[in-house]
Design a protein around this motif. Structure first.
Motif, PDB file in Angstrom:
ATOM      1  N   GLY A  75     -46.385 -25.781   9.957  1.00 13.99           N
ATOM      2  CA  GLY A  75     -45.012 -24.616   9.010  1.00 13.99           C
ATOM      3  C   GLY A  75     -44.936 -23.571  10.353  1.00 13.99           C
ATOM      4  N   SER A  76     -45.289 -24.207  11.532  1.00 12.24           N
ATOM      5  CA  SER A  76     -44.531 -23.067  12.836  1.00 12.24           C
ATOM      6  C   SER A  76     -43.651 -23.335  13.050  1.00 12.24           C
ATOM      7  CB  SER A  76     -46.075 -23.112  13.755  1.00 12.24           C
ATOM      8  OG  SER A  76     -45.330 -22.572  15.549  1.00 12.24           O
ATOM      9  N   ALA A  77     -42.423 -22.608  13.013  1.00 11.56           N
ATOM     10  CA  ALA A  77     -41.069 -22.526  14.276  1.00 11.56           C
ATOM     11  C   ALA A  77     -40.587 -22.149  15.414  1.00 11.56           C
ATOM     12  CB  ALA A  77     -40.041 -22.997  13.116  1.00 11.56           C
ATOM     13  N   SER A  78     -40.536 -23.109  15.960  1.00 10.36           N
ATOM     14  CA  SER A  78     -40.141 -22.147  17.799  1.00 10.36           C
ATOM     15  C   SER A  78     -38.428 -23.003  18.176  1.00 10.36           C
ATOM     16  CB  SER A  78     -41.260 -22.823  18.886  1.00 10.36           C
ATOM     17  OG  SER A  78     -40.838 -22.379  20.357  1.00 10.36           O
ATOM     18  N   TYR A  79     -38.037 -21.780  18.383  1.00 11.20           N
ATOM     19  CA  TYR A  79     -36.474 -22.045  17.650  1.00 11.20           C
ATOM     20  C   TYR A  79     -35.961 -20.516  18.876  1.00 11.20           C
ATOM     21  CZ  TYR A  79     -35.902 -18.570  14.015  1.00 11.20           C
ATOM     22  OH  TYR A  79     -36.761 -17.095  13.595  1.00 11.20           O
ATOM     23  N   THR A  80     -34.506 -21.163  18.960  1.00 13.09           N
ATOM     24  CA  THR A  80     -33.556 -20.605  20.563  1.00 13.09           C
ATOM     25  C   THR A  80     -32.660 -19.566  19.257  1.00 13.09           C
ATOM     26  OG1 THR A  80     -34.831 -21.155  22.560  1.00 13.09           O
ATOM     27  CG2 THR A  80     -32.767 -19.742  22.299  1.00 13.09           C
ATOM     28  N   VAL A  81     -32.033 -18.174  19.213  1.00 14.59           N
ATOM     29  CA  VAL A  81     -31.007 -17.786  19.016  1.00 14.59           C
ATOM     30  C   VAL A  81     -30.555 -17.437  20.126  1.00 14.59           C
ATOM     31  CG1 VAL A  81     -31.947 -17.781  16.415  1.00 14.59           C
ATOM     32  CG2 VAL A  81     -32.417 -15.602  18.241  1.00 14.59           C
ATOM     33  N   THR A  82     -29.081 -16.634  19.340  1.00 12.51           N
ATOM     34  CA  THR A  82     -28.260 -16.266  20.729  1.00 12.51           C
ATOM     35  C   THR A  82     -27.789 -15.301  19.189  1.00 12.51           C
ATOM     36  OG1 THR A  82     -26.132 -17.204  19.453  1.00 12.51           O
ATOM     37  CG2 THR A  82     -27.164 -17.952  21.729  1.00 12.51           C
ATOM     38  N   VAL A  83     -27.991 -14.019  20.373  1.00 11.06           N
ATOM     39  CA  VAL A  83     -27.883 -12.364  19.623  1.00 11.06           C
ATOM     40  C   VAL A  83     -27.188 -11.473  20.373  1.00 11.06           C
ATOM     41  CG1 VAL A  83     -29.868 -12.715  18.048  1.00 11.06           C
ATOM     42  CG2 VAL A  83     -30.542 -11.116  20.691  1.00 11.06           C
ATOM     43  N   LEU A  84     -26.380 -10.931  19.775  1.00  8.48           N
ATOM     44  CA  LEU A  84     -25.570  -9.691  20.782  1.00  8.48           C
ATOM     45  C   LEU A  84     -26.906  -8.622  20.994  1.00  8.48           C
ATOM     46  CD1 LEU A  84     -22.448  -9.146  18.568  1.00  8.48           C
ATOM     47  CD2 LEU A  84     -22.972  -9.979  20.297  1.00  8.48           C
ATOM     48  N   PRO A  85     -25.772  -7.957  21.862  1.00  9.46           N
ATOM     49  CA  PRO A  85     -26.982  -6.230  21.777  1.00  9.46           C
ATOM     50  C   PRO A  85     -27.361  -5.576  20.512  1.00  9.46           C
ATOM     51  CG  PRO A  85     -25.728  -6.742  24.108  1.00  9.46           C
ATOM     52  CD  PRO A  85     -25.431  -7.818  22.586  1.00  9.46           C
ATOM     53  N   ALA A  86     -27.961  -4.742  20.982  1.00  6.84           N
ATOM     54  CA  ALA A  86     -28.568  -3.843  19.986  1.00  6.84           C
ATOM     55  C   ALA A  86     -26.817  -3.336  19.562  1.00  6.84           C
ATOM     56  CB  ALA A  86     -29.215  -3.684  19.971  1.00  6.84           C
ATOM     57  N   LEU A  87     -26.478  -2.220  20.055  1.00  7.41           N
ATOM     58  CA  LEU A  87     -25.445  -1.318  19.515  1.00  7.41           C
ATOM     59  C   LEU A  87     -24.181  -2.283  19.196  1.00  7.41           C
ATOM     60  CD1 LEU A  87     -24.281   1.318  19.743  1.00  7.41           C
ATOM     61  CD2 LEU A  87     -23.626   1.141  21.693  1.00  7.41           C
ATOM     62  N   VAL A  88     -23.707  -3.439  19.832  1.00 12.05           N
ATOM     63  CA  VAL A  88     -22.917  -3.861  19.271  1.00 12.05           C
ATOM     64  C   VAL A  88     -22.676  -4.472  18.008  1.00 12.05           C
ATOM     65  CG1 VAL A  88     -21.349  -6.289  19.893  1.00 12.05           C
ATOM     66  CG2 VAL A  88     -22.402  -4.784  22.244  1.00 12.05           C
ATOM     67  N   GLU A  89     -24.329  -5.148  17.799  1.00  8.27           N
ATOM     68  CA  GLU A  89     -24.558  -5.724  16.326  1.00  8.27           C
ATOM     69  C   GLU A  89     -24.210  -4.646  15.193  1.00  8.27           C
ATOM     70  OE1 GLU A  89     -25.694  -8.126  13.775  1.00  8.27           O
ATOM     71  OE2 GLU A  89     -25.839  -8.581  15.718  1.00  8.27           O
ATOM     72  N   LYS A  90     -25.194  -3.173  15.907  1.00 15.36           N
ATOM     73  CA  LYS A  90     -24.588  -2.127  15.116  1.00 15.36           C
ATOM     74  C   LYS A  90     -22.866  -2.103  14.603  1.00 15.36           C
ATOM     75  CE  LYS A  90     -29.051   0.041  15.711  1.00 15.36           C
ATOM     76  NZ  LYS A  90     -29.351   0.132  13.896  1.00 15.36           N
ATOM     77  N   LEU A  91     -22.335  -1.501  15.437  1.00 19.81           N
ATOM     78  CA  LEU A  91     -20.381  -1.797  15.773  1.00 19.81           C
ATOM     79  C   LEU A  91     -20.340  -3.160  14.646  1.00 19.81           C
ATOM     80  CD1 LEU A  91     -19.363  -0.908  19.261  1.00 19.81           C
ATOM     81  CD2 LEU A  91     -20.088   0.170  17.160  1.00 19.81           C
ATOM     82  N   THR A  92     -20.440  -4.650  15.201  1.00 18.00           N
ATOM     83  CA  THR A  92     -20.069  -5.349  14.360  1.00 18.00           C
ATOM     84  C   THR A  92     -20.688  -5.356  12.811  1.00 18.00           C
ATOM     85  OG1 THR A  92     -21.879  -6.988  15.142  1.00 18.00           O
ATOM     86  CG2 THR A  92     -19.834  -7.021  16.253  1.00 18.00           C
ATOM     87  N   HIS A  93     -21.761  -4.601  12.259  1.00 22.60           N
ATOM     88  CA  HIS A  93     -22.200  -4.604  11.043  1.00 22.60           C
ATOM     89  C   HIS A  93     -20.986  -3.350  10.081  1.00 22.60           C
ATOM     90  CE1 HIS A  93     -25.061  -4.421   7.979  1.00 22.60           C
ATOM     91  NE2 HIS A  93     -25.229  -3.153   7.589  1.00 22.60           N
ATOM     92  N   LEU A  94     -20.712  -2.747  10.203  1.00 22.34           N
ATOM     93  CA  LEU A  94     -19.500  -2.030  10.166  1.00 22.34           C
ATOM     94  C   LEU A  94     -18.594  -3.175   9.342  1.00 22.34           C
ATOM     95  CD1 LEU A  94     -18.328   0.483  13.080  1.00 22.34           C
ATOM     96  CD2 LEU A  94     -19.294   0.716  11.018  1.00 22.34           C
ATOM     97  N   HIS A  95     -18.029  -4.245   9.573  1.00 28.29           N
ATOM     98  CA  HIS A  95     -17.419  -5.032   9.075  1.00 28.29           C
ATOM     99  C   HIS A  95     -17.919  -5.922   8.036  1.00 28.29           C
ATOM    100  CE1 HIS A  95     -13.645  -3.581  11.894  1.00 28.29           C
ATOM    101  NE2 HIS A  95     -14.591  -4.076  12.627  1.00 28.29           N
ATOM    102  N   LYS A  96     -19.341  -5.395   7.987  1.00 32.62           N
ATOM    103  CA  LYS A  96     -20.556  -6.499   7.211  1.00 32.62           C
ATOM    104  C   LYS A  96     -20.777  -6.093   6.147  1.00 32.62           C
ATOM    105  CE  LYS A  96     -21.042  -9.990  11.088  1.00 32.62           C
ATOM    106  NZ  LYS A  96     -22.422 -10.296  12.265  1.00 32.62           N
TER     107      LYS A  96
END
Length: 171
Positions: free
Chosen positions: A94-115
């Motif tokens: 059940g072990s998963a190792s994977y890569t994701v792309t994420v926005l910087p924390a502040l930008v992620e919080k800003l985009t969360h406004l719309h969601k």
């Protein structure tokens, strides 16, 4: 000079001060909206390597839901090890190792406004902002006297804006 307490003057005053109050919120929404346009690209995103312990024996669909990767497809299987575009999953452990792309924390919080959903405290800000923008639409028609040429031209621009939006929605 005395000021008349007419609907016309009151709407202008409310429009003016609400506009000053909302200027900062509008700037933040504008920036986060621009960033959201590029959400399906790697603009501003950084890769992040994750390892997660999941339930053994997941299907590709269940694995995708568990690690929040849409349309996950297994590209190869070698024993218990399943490989997909972003990483690997061991079906026995059940072990998963994977890569994701994420926005910087502040930008992620800003985009969360719309969601924001109704379960999120930002829901109230979104509703307030939407109602305020609708008030702007209505109160803008009290900025000029109805018999003036500026008001009449403003109506043509309003109609053009509505028509452009409808056309773009239909495309």
């Amino acid at each position: 000079m005395s000021s008349k307490a007419t609907l016309h003057n009151s709407m202008r005053v409310y429009h003016r001060y609400l506009g000053f109050f909302l200027a900062g919120i509008m700037a933040v929404y504008a920036l986060s909206g621009i960033v959201l346009i590029f959400r399906d690209t790697s603009f501003l995103k950084k890769e992040k390597q994750l390892t997660q312990q999941l339930q053994p024996g997941l299907t590709a669909e269940a694995l995708g839901k568990a690690i929040r990767i849409r349309d996950l497809k297994i590209t190869s299987v070698s024993g218990d090890m399943q490989t997909f575009k972003q990483g690997t999953y061991n079906a026995q452990t059940g072990s998963a190792s994977y890569t994701v792309t994420v926005l910087p924390a502040l930008v992620e919080k800003l985009t969360h406004l719309h969601k924001a959903s109704t379960k999120d405290p930002l829901f109230f800000l979104n509703v307030f902002f939407g109602v305020s923008l609708f008030f702007f639409v209505i109160s803008s028609f009290w900025m000029f006297m109805p018999k003036t040429s500026i008001f009449k031209k403003g109506l043509y621009f309003t109609l053009a804006g509505v028509m452009l939006t409808v056309v773009l929605l239909m495309v």
